[in-house]
Design a protein around this motif. Structure first.
Motif, PDB file in Angstrom:
ATOM      1  N   LEU A 137       0.833  -1.200   0.000  1.00  0.00           N
ATOM      2  CA  LEU A 137       0.000   0.000   0.000  1.00  0.00           C
ATOM      3  C   LEU A 137       0.867   1.249   0.000  1.00  0.00           C
ATOM      4  O   LEU A 137       2.001   1.240   0.465  1.00  0.00           O
ATOM      5  CB  LEU A 137      -0.896   0.028   1.239  1.00  0.00           C
ATOM      6  N   SER A 138       0.294   2.335  -0.493  1.00  0.00           N
ATOM      7  CA  SER A 138       1.001   3.615  -0.456  1.00  0.00           C
ATOM      8  C   SER A 138       0.822   4.248   0.925  1.00  0.00           C
ATOM      9  O   SER A 138       0.028   3.771   1.736  1.00  0.00           O
ATOM     10  CB  SER A 138       0.437   4.536  -1.517  1.00  0.00           C
ATOM     11  N   GLY A 139       1.560   5.320   1.173  1.00  0.00           N
ATOM     12  CA  GLY A 139       1.505   5.982   2.479  1.00  0.00           C
ATOM     13  C   GLY A 139       0.098   6.394   2.880  1.00  0.00           C
ATOM     14  O   GLY A 139      -0.345   6.142   4.001  1.00  0.00           O
ATOM     15  N   GLY A 140      -0.613   6.993   1.935  1.00  0.00           N
ATOM     16  CA  GLY A 140      -1.966   7.450   2.235  1.00  0.00           C
ATOM     17  C   GLY A 140      -2.905   6.296   2.529  1.00  0.00           C
ATOM     18  O   GLY A 140      -3.735   6.362   3.430  1.00  0.00           O
ATOM     19  N   GLN A 141      -2.726   5.205   1.767  1.00  0.00           N
ATOM     20  CA  GLN A 141      -3.581   4.038   1.997  1.00  0.00           C
ATOM     21  C   GLN A 141      -3.299   3.408   3.352  1.00  0.00           C
ATOM     22  O   GLN A 141      -4.210   3.016   4.075  1.00  0.00           O
ATOM     23  CB  GLN A 141      -3.347   3.003   0.886  1.00  0.00           C
TER      24      GLN A 141
ATOM     25  N   LEU B 283       3.693  11.646   5.951  1.00  0.00           N
ATOM     26  CA  LEU B 283       3.137  11.820   4.609  1.00  0.00           C
ATOM     27  C   LEU B 283       3.747  13.039   3.937  1.00  0.00           C
ATOM     28  O   LEU B 283       4.227  13.948   4.606  1.00  0.00           O
ATOM     29  CB  LEU B 283       1.619  12.005   4.703  1.00  0.00           C
ATOM     30  N   ASP B 284       3.685  13.066   2.610  1.00  0.00           N
ATOM     31  CA  ASP B 284       4.197  14.254   1.933  1.00  0.00           C
ATOM     32  C   ASP B 284       3.180  15.397   2.068  1.00  0.00           C
ATOM     33  O   ASP B 284       2.028  15.193   2.427  1.00  0.00           O
ATOM     34  CB  ASP B 284       4.533  13.960   0.472  1.00  0.00           C
ATOM     35  N   ALA B 285       3.630  16.611   1.770  1.00  0.00           N
ATOM     36  CA  ALA B 285       2.879  17.813   2.122  1.00  0.00           C
ATOM     37  C   ALA B 285       1.444  17.799   1.573  1.00  0.00           C
ATOM     38  O   ALA B 285       0.494  18.103   2.283  1.00  0.00           O
ATOM     39  CB  ALA B 285       3.622  19.037   1.618  1.00  0.00           C
ATOM     40  N   LYS B 286       1.302  17.405   0.314  1.00  0.00           N
ATOM     41  CA  LYS B 286      -0.013  17.458  -0.309  1.00  0.00           C
ATOM     42  C   LYS B 286      -0.969  16.464   0.344  1.00  0.00           C
ATOM     43  O   LYS B 286      -2.112  16.787   0.681  1.00  0.00           O
ATOM     44  CB  LYS B 286       0.148  17.139  -1.796  1.00  0.00           C
ATOM     45  N   LEU B 287      -0.444  15.265   0.537  1.00  0.00           N
ATOM     46  CA  LEU B 287      -1.250  14.206   1.131  1.00  0.00           C
ATOM     47  C   LEU B 287      -1.623  14.558   2.564  1.00  0.00           C
ATOM     48  O   LEU B 287      -2.705  14.224   3.051  1.00  0.00           O
ATOM     49  CB  LEU B 287      -0.432  12.911   1.097  1.00  0.00           C
ATOM     50  N   ARG B 288      -0.724  15.245   3.225  1.00  0.00           N
ATOM     51  CA  ARG B 288      -0.951  15.613   4.611  1.00  0.00           C
ATOM     52  C   ARG B 288      -2.177  16.517   4.725  1.00  0.00           C
ATOM     53  O   ARG B 288      -3.026  16.335   5.593  1.00  0.00           O
ATOM     54  CB  ARG B 288       0.293  16.327   5.156  1.00  0.00           C
ATOM     55  N   ILE B 289      -2.265  17.463   3.803  1.00  0.00           N
ATOM     56  CA  ILE B 289      -3.397  18.388   3.829  1.00  0.00           C
ATOM     57  C   ILE B 289      -4.691  17.653   3.521  1.00  0.00           C
ATOM     58  O   ILE B 289      -5.714  17.842   4.174  1.00  0.00           O
ATOM     59  CB  ILE B 289      -3.163  19.540   2.826  1.00  0.00           C
ATOM     60  N   GLN B 290      -4.596  16.725   2.557  1.00  0.00           N
ATOM     61  CA  GLN B 290      -5.777  15.959   2.183  1.00  0.00           C
ATOM     62  C   GLN B 290      -6.252  15.074   3.345  1.00  0.00           C
ATOM     63  O   GLN B 290      -7.434  15.049   3.676  1.00  0.00           O
ATOM     64  CB  GLN B 290      -5.406  15.104   0.966  1.00  0.00           C
ATOM     65  N   MET B 291      -5.291  14.383   3.979  1.00  0.00           N
ATOM     66  CA  MET B 291      -5.663  13.488   5.082  1.00  0.00           C
ATOM     67  C   MET B 291      -6.173  14.278   6.277  1.00  0.00           C
ATOM     68  O   MET B 291      -7.023  13.807   7.024  1.00  0.00           O
ATOM     69  CB  MET B 291      -4.467  12.631   5.512  1.00  0.00           C
TER      70      MET B 291
END
Lengths: 273, 350
Positions: free
Chosen positions: B135-139, B165-173
């Motif tokens: 799985l990826s980090g977000g998953q 998580l990377d910056a973009k994913l962090r905001i999304q999560m």
């Protein structure tokens, strides 16, 4: 060009090394398929003869020993019981010992571990008399139990499992705790599956160790019924081709174990990573 | 009594380090509480004491009306999301979610239904048969949250779950966690050192420093009304500007300018705090800034420069203003939005 030369040279060295190891084994195997008169007259053979079935069958079923009570087949059975017993018992005890050392709040756990570890420096030969007397008092001479138990505490396996457990992140334990796993469940549901590949490796290692035992079985068995293959190598009498055949057969179980289990070993290594 | 109640909780490690000092705090049912502070301030320790992963040296923790000091973590009915997720590497996603339920002796059909519901909620239904390593980090993050949700615990504990998580994913999560918490309505405590994360997620925020809660309140309260130098400096990005000053007869004199009628009887050495966004350019200026560097963020420009006394200073202006490097700006404080702190104690005085 120079690269080709150096590479061929190193391959040549490797090839010579392989030949040095393989040729004697092959010669024994080839010779074991001839009749004994052929060997006695012409020496060791490089090519296969036509007495393979005859020689091997005879060795397997021949009643050997001083009292003619044991066949090679029975020796293989004994060796198998002993090696399997040693492998399973030593892996189970080392798994549990390492678990206790790493996860329980034992005072002086490190010191205890090093005391266990020091036993590597104490070979069986050194403790053979006290060990024998304990076995004799417990009436375990001439039993599978007596063959297996005294050599089934493995400091090396304990070391391996302990080092592995130390690399398991603490969060895993904490997470499991919050998920309601108790000490036993954590051991069974997490550590054992996670160390699967290591368990297989240790099983192979300890099986071969158990199979190769010579001195201890020699001492603790007086009845021929408990002879093992490695003891048999010395005890078996008969003509030279039969001994050769026996030597060849004695190599089969450890090789077989490695071939069979290595499949799981490699599978485990590549799938989990 | 509120849902989660910490009373004079103290943690002293065996080596004598005092990680948490007599902290009292209550969290209401359904509330999203965030602990924010620099690393090593004791925020994680506090969280872990609620989870039962650290012993409590002194004080009491009550959860849902029950004293849980001595209750085993497995019996506390709390769920935790760890920084590195702590997924079970040898189990597939389904079993990762189901493991906690299995240990509670729930029957198979119910487990299956609960896992499927949680997977649907988190959009991980397609990965249920995969191992975490695939799985990826977000998953992975979602699976970790799923493992918490599926048990329907009394309280969620998050220990810096977004920092890997990377910056973009962090905001999304971050958004997803907030939405999820509102949907599920479970009381949550979230630990982070990122003040933006803290501001955006929290219903209420506890700013922790050196094992003490410096200030407790809603994000806006804390931003508008920091009670100490530490809180003022920690909350807000870019950081608040601090200038040395002196108060005498209600007049604050700093390097190069004076503010009269400061509305405080305090006298002595102070620190004057001004947020970069509370400044504007004007004729009758208070502060003269020589521009060194301009960061253009699109919507805003961050202007970095130096005052007369070579002190670094930051000014945030709308992105449509063009400011050249080397320019001299005259700035004024908007609506008297400045903060004065006692230099010796760090306490707010105005």
């Amino acid at each position: 060009m120079t690269r080709f030369i150096t590479s061929s040279f190193s391959h040549l060295i490797l090839l010579i090394g392989i030949l040095i190891m393989v040729v004697p084994v092959w010669m024994i195997f080839a010779s074991s398929t001839h009749t004994s008169s052929m060997i006695n007259m012409n020496g060791l053979q490089m090519f296969l003869g036509d007495s393979f079935y005859e020689n091997y069958l005879r060795v397997l079923l021949y009643q050997g020993g001083f009292f003619k009570e044991i066949t090679a087949l029975k020796m293989f059975f004994n060796s198998f019981i002993m090696a399997t017993g040693v492998a399973i018992l030593s892996v189970v005890t080392s798994l549990m010992a390492a678990y206790a050392l790493v996860y329980y709040r034992i005072k002086y756990a490190t010191l205890l571990f090093w005391i266990i570890f020091i036993t590597i420096l104490v070979p069986l030969e050194l403790r053979i008399f006290p060990t024998y007397s304990v076995m004799a008092e417990l009436n375990l001479v001439n039993s599978y139990f007596g063959l297996i138990v005294p050599i089934s505490a493995s400091a090396i396996a304990t070391l391996f499992f302990r080092q592995f457990y130390k690399t398991v992140p603490d969060e895993l334990l904490e997470s499991a705790k919050l998920d309601g796993a108790n000490t036993w469940r954590f051991f069974v549901d997490f550590l054992i599956p996670l160390s699967k590949t290591m368990i297989v490796a240790m099983l192979i290692f300890m099986f071969v160790f158990g199979y190769n035992q010579y001195l201890w079985p020699l001492l603790v068995t007086t009845s021929e019924q408990y002879w093992t293959v490695v003891m048999g190598l010395k005890m078996m009498s008969g003509s030279i081709v039969h001994r050769f055949a026996f030597v060849m057969m004695s190599m089969v179980p450890p090789i077989l174990i490695i071939i069979v289990l290595q499949k799981y070993f490699i599978k485990g290594v590549f799938q989990d990573k | 009594m509120s849902f989660l109640d910490l009373k004079n909780v103290t943690k002293i490690y065996p080596n004598g380090t005092k990680a948490v000092h007599e902290t009292s705090l209550s969290v209401d049912e359904g509330e999203f509480m965030v602990f924010v502070g620099p690393s090593g301030c004791g925020k994680s320790t506090l969280l872990r004491m609620v989870a039962g992963l650290e012993d409590i040296t002194e004080g009491d923790i009550n959860l849902d009306g029950k004293l849980i000091n001595e209750v085993d973590p497995s019996e506390r009915d709390v769920a935790m999301v760890f920084q590195n997720y702590a997924l079970y590497p040898h189990m597939n996603v389904y079993n990762n979610l189901a493991y906690g339920l299995k240990n509670r002796g729930i029957d198979k059909e119910t487990i299956e239904q609960k896992v499927n519901d949680a997977a649907k909620l988190l959009q991980i239904s397609d990965y249920l048969q995969r191992k975490p390593s695939m799985l990826s980090g977000g998953q992975r993050q979602r699976v970790a949250m799923g493992r918490a949700i599926v048990r329907n615990p009394k309280i969620f504990l998050f220990d810096e779950p977004l920092s890997n998580l990377d910056a973009k994913l962090r905001i999304q999560m971050r958004l997803e966690i907030k939405k999820l918490q509102q949907k599920v309505g479970v009381t949550s405590i979230f630990v982070t050192h990122d003040q933006v994360e803290a501001m955006t997620l929290a219903d209420r925020l506890a700013v922790i420093n050196n094992g003490i809660i410096e200030q407790l309140g809603t994000p806006i309260e804390i931003y508008d009304n920091p009670k100490s130098l530490f809180v003022a400096g920690f909350i807000g990005s870019p950081q608040m500007n601090f200038l040395d000053g002196n108060i005498k007869n209600k007049t604050l004199s700093a390097e190069g300018f004076e503010i009269k009628d400061i509305g405080s009887d305090f006298e002595g050495e102070v620190k004057l705090g001004i947020r970069p966004e509370h400044l504007s350019q004007s004729e009758n200026s208070l502060i003269n800034l020589k521009v060194d560097l301009v960061e253009q963020l699109g919507s805003d420009n961050l202007v970095y420069g130096q005052l007369k006394d070579k002190k670094d200073f930051c000014y945030r202006c709308p992105g449509n203003l063009t400011i050249e490097k080397g320019a001299d700006l005259s700035l004024n404080i908007e609506n008297n939005k400045y903060y004065i702190f006692d230099k010796s104690t760090g306490k707010r005085v105005n």
